[in-house]
Design a protein around this motif. Structure first.
Motif, PDB file in Angstrom:
ATOM      1  N   SER A  19       0.842  -1.196   0.000  1.00  0.00           N
ATOM      2  CA  SER A  19       0.000   0.000   0.000  1.00  0.00           C
ATOM      3  C   SER A  19       0.881   1.252   0.000  1.00  0.00           C
ATOM      4  CB  SER A  19      -0.933   0.005   1.215  1.00  0.00           C
ATOM      5  OG  SER A  19      -1.760  -1.136   1.184  1.00  0.00           O
ATOM      6  N   THR A  20       2.000   1.183   0.713  1.00  0.00           N
ATOM      7  CA  THR A  20       2.952   2.299   0.725  1.00  0.00           C
ATOM      8  C   THR A  20       3.414   2.597  -0.697  1.00  0.00           C
ATOM      9  OG1 THR A  20       3.744   1.643   2.909  1.00  0.00           O
ATOM     10  CG2 THR A  20       5.179   3.097   1.635  1.00  0.00           C
ATOM     11  N   GLU A  21       3.845   1.544  -1.393  1.00  0.00           N
ATOM     12  CA  GLU A  21       4.295   1.695  -2.784  1.00  0.00           C
ATOM     13  C   GLU A  21       3.193   2.254  -3.671  1.00  0.00           C
ATOM     14  OE1 GLU A  21       7.098   1.642  -4.592  1.00  0.00           O
ATOM     15  OE2 GLU A  21       7.838   1.646  -2.528  1.00  0.00           O
ATOM     16  N   PHE A  22       1.991   1.723  -3.472  1.00  0.00           N
ATOM     17  CA  PHE A  22       0.828   2.147  -4.252  1.00  0.00           C
ATOM     18  C   PHE A  22       0.612   3.658  -4.120  1.00  0.00           C
ATOM     19  CE2 PHE A  22      -3.757   3.108  -4.353  1.00  0.00           C
ATOM     20  CZ  PHE A  22      -4.093   2.640  -5.612  1.00  0.00           C
ATOM     21  N   MET A  25      -3.334  -9.807   3.832  1.00  0.00           N
ATOM     22  CA  MET A  25      -3.762 -10.309   2.517  1.00  0.00           C
ATOM     23  C   MET A  25      -4.214  -9.169   1.602  1.00  0.00           C
ATOM     24  SD  MET A  25      -3.226 -13.492   2.355  1.00  0.00           S
ATOM     25  CE  MET A  25      -4.078 -13.793   0.795  1.00  0.00           C
ATOM     26  N   ILE A  26      -4.921  -8.209   2.178  1.00  0.00           N
ATOM     27  CA  ILE A  26      -5.377  -7.048   1.387  1.00  0.00           C
ATOM     28  C   ILE A  26      -4.164  -6.309   0.831  1.00  0.00           C
ATOM     29  CG2 ILE A  26      -6.490  -4.772   1.530  1.00  0.00           C
ATOM     30  CD1 ILE A  26      -8.433  -6.098   3.638  1.00  0.00           C
ATOM     31  N   ASP A  27      -3.194  -6.054   1.716  1.00  0.00           N
ATOM     32  CA  ASP A  27      -1.980  -5.343   1.298  1.00  0.00           C
ATOM     33  C   ASP A  27      -1.249  -6.118   0.203  1.00  0.00           C
ATOM     34  OD1 ASP A  27      -0.056  -3.098   1.725  1.00  0.00           O
ATOM     35  OD2 ASP A  27       1.276  -4.759   2.241  1.00  0.00           O
ATOM     36  N   LYS A  28      -1.252  -7.446   0.333  1.00  0.00           N
ATOM     37  CA  LYS A  28      -0.585  -8.312  -0.639  1.00  0.00           C
ATOM     38  C   LYS A  28      -1.243  -8.231  -2.022  1.00  0.00           C
ATOM     39  CE  LYS A  28       0.581 -13.210  -0.718  1.00  0.00           C
ATOM     40  NZ  LYS A  28       1.978 -13.501  -0.871  1.00  0.00           N
ATOM     41  N   LYS A  29      -2.561  -8.011  -2.021  1.00  0.00           N
ATOM     42  CA  LYS A  29      -3.340  -7.993  -3.276  1.00  0.00           C
ATOM     43  C   LYS A  29      -3.281  -6.642  -4.009  1.00  0.00           C
ATOM     44  CE  LYS A  29      -5.315 -12.034  -3.699  1.00  0.00           C
ATOM     45  NZ  LYS A  29      -4.981 -12.819  -4.889  1.00  0.00           N
ATOM     46  N   ILE A  30      -2.889  -5.598  -3.312  1.00  0.00           N
ATOM     47  CA  ILE A  30      -2.914  -4.243  -3.900  1.00  0.00           C
ATOM     48  C   ILE A  30      -2.148  -4.138  -5.238  1.00  0.00           C
ATOM     49  CG2 ILE A  30      -2.181  -1.815  -3.500  1.00  0.00           C
ATOM     50  CD1 ILE A  30      -4.764  -2.555  -2.005  1.00  0.00           C
ATOM     51  N   PRO A  31      -0.939  -4.732  -5.328  1.00  0.00           N
ATOM     52  CA  PRO A  31      -0.201  -4.581  -6.605  1.00  0.00           C
ATOM     53  C   PRO A  31      -0.866  -5.299  -7.783  1.00  0.00           C
ATOM     54  CG  PRO A  31       1.258  -5.320  -4.832  1.00  0.00           C
ATOM     55  CD  PRO A  31      -0.137  -5.452  -4.329  1.00  0.00           C
ATOM     56  N   ASP A  32      -1.795  -6.226  -7.484  1.00  0.00           N
ATOM     57  CA  ASP A  32      -2.456  -6.975  -8.575  1.00  0.00           C
ATOM     58  C   ASP A  32      -3.559  -6.172  -9.266  1.00  0.00           C
ATOM     59  OD1 ASP A  32      -0.873  -9.037  -7.762  1.00  0.00           O
ATOM     60  OD2 ASP A  32      -2.451 -10.113  -6.675  1.00  0.00           O
ATOM     61  N   ILE A  33      -3.957  -5.062  -8.665  1.00  0.00           N
ATOM     62  CA  ILE A  33      -5.078  -4.306  -9.239  1.00  0.00           C
ATOM     63  C   ILE A  33      -4.614  -3.598 -10.513  1.00  0.00           C
ATOM     64  CG2 ILE A  33      -6.779  -2.488  -8.866  1.00  0.00           C
ATOM     65  CD1 ILE A  33      -6.434  -2.975  -5.841  1.00  0.00           C
ATOM     66  N   LYS A  34      -5.228  -4.005 -11.619  1.00  0.00           N
ATOM     67  CA  LYS A  34      -4.865  -3.400 -12.918  1.00  0.00           C
ATOM     68  C   LYS A  34      -6.152  -3.006 -13.623  1.00  0.00           C
ATOM     69  CE  LYS A  34      -0.422  -3.993 -12.705  1.00  0.00           C
ATOM     70  NZ  LYS A  34      -0.062  -5.133 -11.909  1.00  0.00           N
ATOM     71  N   TYR A  35      -6.070  -1.941 -14.354  1.00  0.00           N
ATOM     72  CA  TYR A  35      -7.231  -1.551 -15.161  1.00  0.00           C
ATOM     73  C   TYR A  35      -6.994  -1.943 -16.610  1.00  0.00           C
ATOM     74  CZ  TYR A  35     -10.735   1.225 -17.546  1.00  0.00           C
ATOM     75  OH  TYR A  35     -11.763   1.628 -18.346  1.00  0.00           O
ATOM     76  N   ASN A  36      -7.933  -2.710 -17.158  1.00  0.00           N
ATOM     77  CA  ASN A  36      -7.829  -3.094 -18.567  1.00  0.00           C
ATOM     78  C   ASN A  36      -9.131  -2.745 -19.280  1.00  0.00           C
ATOM     79  OD1 ASN A  36      -7.329  -4.241 -21.015  1.00  0.00           O
ATOM     80  ND2 ASN A  36      -7.417  -6.361 -20.314  1.00  0.00           N
ATOM     81  N   PRO A  37      -9.120  -1.666 -20.059  1.00  0.00           N
ATOM     82  CA  PRO A  37     -10.364  -1.228 -20.700  1.00  0.00           C
ATOM     83  C   PRO A  37     -10.789  -2.119 -21.869  1.00  0.00           C
ATOM     84  CG  PRO A  37      -8.566   0.231 -21.328  1.00  0.00           C
ATOM     85  CD  PRO A  37      -7.993  -0.782 -20.379  1.00  0.00           C
ATOM     86  N   GLU A  38      -9.909  -3.021 -22.311  1.00  0.00           N
ATOM     87  CA  GLU A  38     -10.256  -3.870 -23.466  1.00  0.00           C
ATOM     88  C   GLU A  38     -11.211  -4.995 -23.050  1.00  0.00           C
ATOM     89  OE1 GLU A  38      -8.634  -2.909 -26.567  1.00  0.00           O
ATOM     90  OE2 GLU A  38      -8.275  -1.293 -25.157  1.00  0.00           O
TER      91      GLU A  38
END
Ligand SMILES: [Fe+2]
Ligand SMILES: [Fe+2]
Length: 175
Positions: A48-51, A162-175
């Motif tokens: 989350s810090t990195e985010f 676990m929430i913090d671990k999942k943060i980097p996986d959030i990606k936006y893909n408009p396709e």
């Protein structure tokens, strides 16, 4: 010496003013995200810090984009003064809630500027702002997805980890 202050511009005064307000808002968003990064770091939430460091950097880029545009079209960009940044948060969830609120407020703000530009027949600035409208879809999406993690995973026990671990996986893909 020749006076280098530009005298003529097609940029209407009221549009220059609201663009400078937006410069301020983007700068404030950047500082707020920086405060959030610090809070997350103090609470051992590395991802989350990195985010939030990355979000802070992006908001600064948004600020610079508008700043340069105002000067490029012959206006006067004003270096923003930033005050009243909250440094304390109740929980990681409240940090992400505030992040989403900030993004929604920013989308509304860009919409209001576009509206004012149409009224002033400033289609050049409307065109410039298209990028921001598109960007806001992504920004809101990511903040919403992050908040959903709190409901899906829950904060008890290893939940926060676990929430913090999942943060980097959030990606936006408009396709
Ligand atoms: Fe922004
Ligand atoms: Fe943003």
């Amino acid at each position: 010496m020749r006076d280098l202050v530009r005298q003529k511009t097609s940029l209407a005064e009221e549009i220059e003013k609201i663009l400078n307000d937006q410069i301020q808002q983007e700068a404030k968003a950047s500082s707020t995200y920086l405060a959030m990064a610090s809070w997350c770091d103090q609470h051992g939430l590395a991802n989350s810090t990195e985010f939030f460091y990355r979000q802070s950097g992006e908001e600064r880029q948004h600020m610079l984009k508008i700043f340069k545009y105002v000067n490029d079209v012959g206006g006067k960009a004003i270096s923003p003064e930033i005050t009243d940044i909250s440094q304390n948060f109740n929980s990681l969830r409240s940090v992400f809630e505030q992040a989403l609120e900030q993004e929604i407020a920013n989308t509304q703000s860009i919409n209001r500027i576009v509206d004012a530009c149409y009224k002033a027949k400033d289609y050049t600035t409307v065109n410039f702002l298209q990028w921001f409208l598109k960007e806001q879809v992504e920004e809101e999406f990511i903040a919403r997805r992050a908040l959903e993690l709190f409901d899906v995973i829950g904060e008890e026990g290893v939940g926060l980890y676990m929430i913090d671990k999942k943060i980097p996986d959030i990606k936006y893909n408009p396709e």
